[in-house]
Design a protein around this motif. Sequence first.
Motif, PDB file in Angstrom:
ATOM      1  N   ILE A 170       0.788  -1.114  -0.045  1.00  0.00           N
ATOM      2  CA  ILE A 170       0.054  -0.070  -0.027  1.00  0.00           C
ATOM      3  C   ILE A 170       0.741   1.307   0.064  1.00  0.00           C
ATOM      4  O   ILE A 170       1.485   1.691   0.944  1.00  0.00           O
ATOM      5  CB  ILE A 170      -0.774   0.068   1.345  1.00  0.00           C
ATOM      6  N   SER A 171       0.910   1.914  -1.130  1.00  0.00           N
ATOM      7  CA  SER A 171       1.714   3.177  -1.271  1.00  0.00           C
ATOM      8  C   SER A 171       0.874   4.334  -1.209  1.00  0.00           C
ATOM      9  O   SER A 171      -0.249   4.374  -0.381  1.00  0.00           O
ATOM     10  CB  SER A 171       2.394   3.055  -2.541  1.00  0.00           C
ATOM     11  N   SER A 172       0.889   5.242  -2.154  1.00  0.00           N
ATOM     12  CA  SER A 172       0.369   6.610  -2.058  1.00  0.00           C
ATOM     13  C   SER A 172       0.628   7.488  -3.187  1.00  0.00           C
ATOM     14  O   SER A 172       1.531   7.367  -3.730  1.00  0.00           O
ATOM     15  CB  SER A 172       0.633   7.226  -0.897  1.00  0.00           C
ATOM     16  N   VAL A 173      -0.349   7.975  -3.547  1.00  0.00           N
ATOM     17  CA  VAL A 173      -0.210   9.009  -4.751  1.00  0.00           C
ATOM     18  C   VAL A 173       0.943  10.153  -4.456  1.00  0.00           C
ATOM     19  O   VAL A 173       1.635  10.440  -5.564  1.00  0.00           O
ATOM     20  CB  VAL A 173      -1.602   9.724  -5.418  1.00  0.00           C
ATOM     21  N   ARG A 225       3.864  12.711  -6.771  1.00  0.00           N
ATOM     22  CA  ARG A 225       3.902  14.056  -6.946  1.00  0.00           C
ATOM     23  C   ARG A 225       3.945  14.846  -5.495  1.00  0.00           C
ATOM     24  O   ARG A 225       3.947  14.177  -4.645  1.00  0.00           O
ATOM     25  CB  ARG A 225       2.335  14.385  -7.329  1.00  0.00           C
ATOM     26  N   PRO A 226       4.883  15.834  -5.566  1.00  0.00           N
ATOM     27  CA  PRO A 226       5.191  16.477  -4.318  1.00  0.00           C
ATOM     28  C   PRO A 226       3.948  17.103  -3.735  1.00  0.00           C
ATOM     29  O   PRO A 226       3.140  17.539  -4.122  1.00  0.00           O
ATOM     30  CB  PRO A 226       6.041  17.707  -4.762  1.00  0.00           C
ATOM     31  N   SER A 227       4.017  17.157  -2.410  1.00  0.00           N
ATOM     32  CA  SER A 227       3.246  17.686  -1.427  1.00  0.00           C
ATOM     33  C   SER A 227       3.975  18.491  -0.340  1.00  0.00           C
ATOM     34  O   SER A 227       4.917  17.922   0.059  1.00  0.00           O
ATOM     35  CB  SER A 227       2.101  16.555  -0.774  1.00  0.00           C
ATOM     36  N   ARG A 228       3.299  19.587  -0.170  1.00  0.00           N
ATOM     37  CA  ARG A 228       3.902  20.664   0.934  1.00  0.00           C
ATOM     38  C   ARG A 228       4.020  19.624   2.235  1.00  0.00           C
ATOM     39  O   ARG A 228       3.186  18.834   2.667  1.00  0.00           O
ATOM     40  CB  ARG A 228       3.113  21.785   1.113  1.00  0.00           C
ATOM     41  N   ALA A 260       5.485  16.929   3.202  1.00  0.00           N
ATOM     42  CA  ALA A 260       5.416  15.437   3.330  1.00  0.00           C
ATOM     43  C   ALA A 260       6.441  14.967   2.802  1.00  0.00           C
ATOM     44  O   ALA A 260       6.479  13.834   2.247  1.00  0.00           O
ATOM     45  CB  ALA A 260       4.070  15.136   2.510  1.00  0.00           C
ATOM     46  N   VAL A 261       7.748  15.497   2.896  1.00  0.00           N
ATOM     47  CA  VAL A 261       8.900  15.036   2.221  1.00  0.00           C
ATOM     48  C   VAL A 261       9.161  13.656   2.702  1.00  0.00           C
ATOM     49  O   VAL A 261       9.455  12.829   2.115  1.00  0.00           O
ATOM     50  CB  VAL A 261      10.123  15.878   2.527  1.00  0.00           C
ATOM     51  N   THR A 262       9.176  13.422   4.133  1.00  0.00           N
ATOM     52  CA  THR A 262       9.382  12.025   4.721  1.00  0.00           C
ATOM     53  C   THR A 262       8.460  10.865   3.932  1.00  0.00           C
ATOM     54  O   THR A 262       8.812   9.955   3.486  1.00  0.00           O
ATOM     55  CB  THR A 262       9.611  12.102   6.147  1.00  0.00           C
ATOM     56  N   TYR A 263       7.167  11.346   4.099  1.00  0.00           N
ATOM     57  CA  TYR A 263       6.252  10.534   3.731  1.00  0.00           C
ATOM     58  C   TYR A 263       6.349   9.942   2.296  1.00  0.00           C
ATOM     59  O   TYR A 263       6.253   8.947   1.795  1.00  0.00           O
ATOM     60  CB  TYR A 263       4.930  11.016   3.924  1.00  0.00           C
ATOM     61  N   SER A 264       6.527  11.263   1.491  1.00  0.00           N
ATOM     62  CA  SER A 264       6.691  10.701  -0.055  1.00  0.00           C
ATOM     63  C   SER A 264       8.033  10.157  -0.383  1.00  0.00           C
ATOM     64  O   SER A 264       7.797   9.298  -1.257  1.00  0.00           O
ATOM     65  CB  SER A 264       6.852  12.381  -0.573  1.00  0.00           C
ATOM     66  N   ILE A 265       9.149  10.404   0.504  1.00  0.00           N
ATOM     67  CA  ILE A 265      10.326   9.604   0.171  1.00  0.00           C
ATOM     68  C   ILE A 265       9.783   8.092   0.597  1.00  0.00           C
ATOM     69  O   ILE A 265      10.339   7.136  -0.361  1.00  0.00           O
ATOM     70  CB  ILE A 265      11.368  10.012   0.735  1.00  0.00           C
ATOM     71  N   ARG A 294       3.632 -12.492  -7.378  1.00  0.00           N
ATOM     72  CA  ARG A 294       3.501 -11.534  -7.841  1.00  0.00           C
ATOM     73  C   ARG A 294       3.249 -10.371  -6.997  1.00  0.00           C
ATOM     74  O   ARG A 294       3.135 -10.642  -5.854  1.00  0.00           O
ATOM     75  CB  ARG A 294       1.806 -11.266  -8.511  1.00  0.00           C
ATOM     76  N   VAL A 295       4.066  -9.364  -7.251  1.00  0.00           N
ATOM     77  CA  VAL A 295       4.362  -8.090  -6.341  1.00  0.00           C
ATOM     78  C   VAL A 295       3.736  -7.021  -7.191  1.00  0.00           C
ATOM     79  O   VAL A 295       4.077  -6.352  -8.139  1.00  0.00           O
ATOM     80  CB  VAL A 295       5.612  -7.920  -6.021  1.00  0.00           C
ATOM     81  N   ASN A 296       2.549  -6.334  -6.320  1.00  0.00           N
ATOM     82  CA  ASN A 296       1.946  -5.305  -6.844  1.00  0.00           C
ATOM     83  C   ASN A 296       1.852  -4.033  -5.803  1.00  0.00           C
ATOM     84  O   ASN A 296       1.941  -4.163  -4.573  1.00  0.00           O
ATOM     85  CB  ASN A 296       0.570  -5.605  -7.333  1.00  0.00           C
ATOM     86  N   ASN A 297       1.412  -2.861  -6.056  1.00  0.00           N
ATOM     87  CA  ASN A 297       1.298  -1.770  -5.552  1.00  0.00           C
ATOM     88  C   ASN A 297       0.036  -1.161  -5.804  1.00  0.00           C
ATOM     89  O   ASN A 297      -0.426  -1.111  -6.792  1.00  0.00           O
ATOM     90  CB  ASN A 297       2.539  -0.741  -5.875  1.00  0.00           C
ATOM     91  N   VAL A 298      -0.727  -0.561  -4.692  1.00  0.00           N
ATOM     92  CA  VAL A 298      -1.844   0.380  -4.677  1.00  0.00           C
ATOM     93  C   VAL A 298      -1.237   1.665  -4.375  1.00  0.00           C
ATOM     94  O   VAL A 298      -0.454   1.711  -3.394  1.00  0.00           O
ATOM     95  CB  VAL A 298      -3.132  -0.226  -4.376  1.00  0.00           C
ATOM     96  N   ASN A 299      -1.781   2.824  -4.986  1.00  0.00           N
ATOM     97  CA  ASN A 299      -1.363   4.017  -4.516  1.00  0.00           C
ATOM     98  C   ASN A 299      -2.739   5.025  -4.390  1.00  0.00           C
ATOM     99  O   ASN A 299      -3.128   5.772  -5.306  1.00  0.00           O
ATOM    100  CB  ASN A 299      -0.429   4.636  -5.964  1.00  0.00           C
ATOM    101  N   PRO A 300      -3.302   4.732  -3.359  1.00  0.00           N
ATOM    102  CA  PRO A 300      -4.576   5.496  -3.272  1.00  0.00           C
ATOM    103  C   PRO A 300      -4.460   6.953  -2.735  1.00  0.00           C
ATOM    104  O   PRO A 300      -3.246   7.223  -2.620  1.00  0.00           O
ATOM    105  CB  PRO A 300      -5.277   4.863  -2.023  1.00  0.00           C
ATOM    106  N   THR A 301      -5.217   8.022  -3.098  1.00  0.00           N
ATOM    107  CA  THR A 301      -4.997   9.206  -2.787  1.00  0.00           C
ATOM    108  C   THR A 301      -5.707   9.548  -1.396  1.00  0.00           C
ATOM    109  O   THR A 301      -5.954   8.874  -0.703  1.00  0.00           O
ATOM    110  CB  THR A 301      -5.922  10.114  -3.785  1.00  0.00           C
TER     111      THR A 301
END
Length: 88
Positions: free
Chosen positions: A42-45, A49-52, A54-59, A81-88
């Motif tokens: 479980i990742s993230s959008v 994309r950059p978010s103010r 949120a540097v550590t989270y985004s990295i 299989r290895v997959n990712n989901v990137n919810p908003t």
Amino acid sequence: MNTTRETFERVIDTNLKGAFNVSQVIAKSMIDRKTGGSIVNISSVDSTRPSREAVTYSISKAGLDMMTKVMALELGPHQIRVNNVNPT
């Protein structure tokens, strides 16, 4: 610029190292049993994309995205299989 070292390490430990450690244990078990399977991270959008402020989270999530891609390449021959989901 206000992120502390402790916060940085905690987020990386949770979002990236945690997924790495669990995936490694599960993948080894699947390989040993020759069962194949699926690992879903479980990742993230915010990984793409950059978010103010949120540097550590985004990295951590960008690292998780790449880890997922590499694991898919390495584990595919074992029918895992290895997959990712990137919810908003």
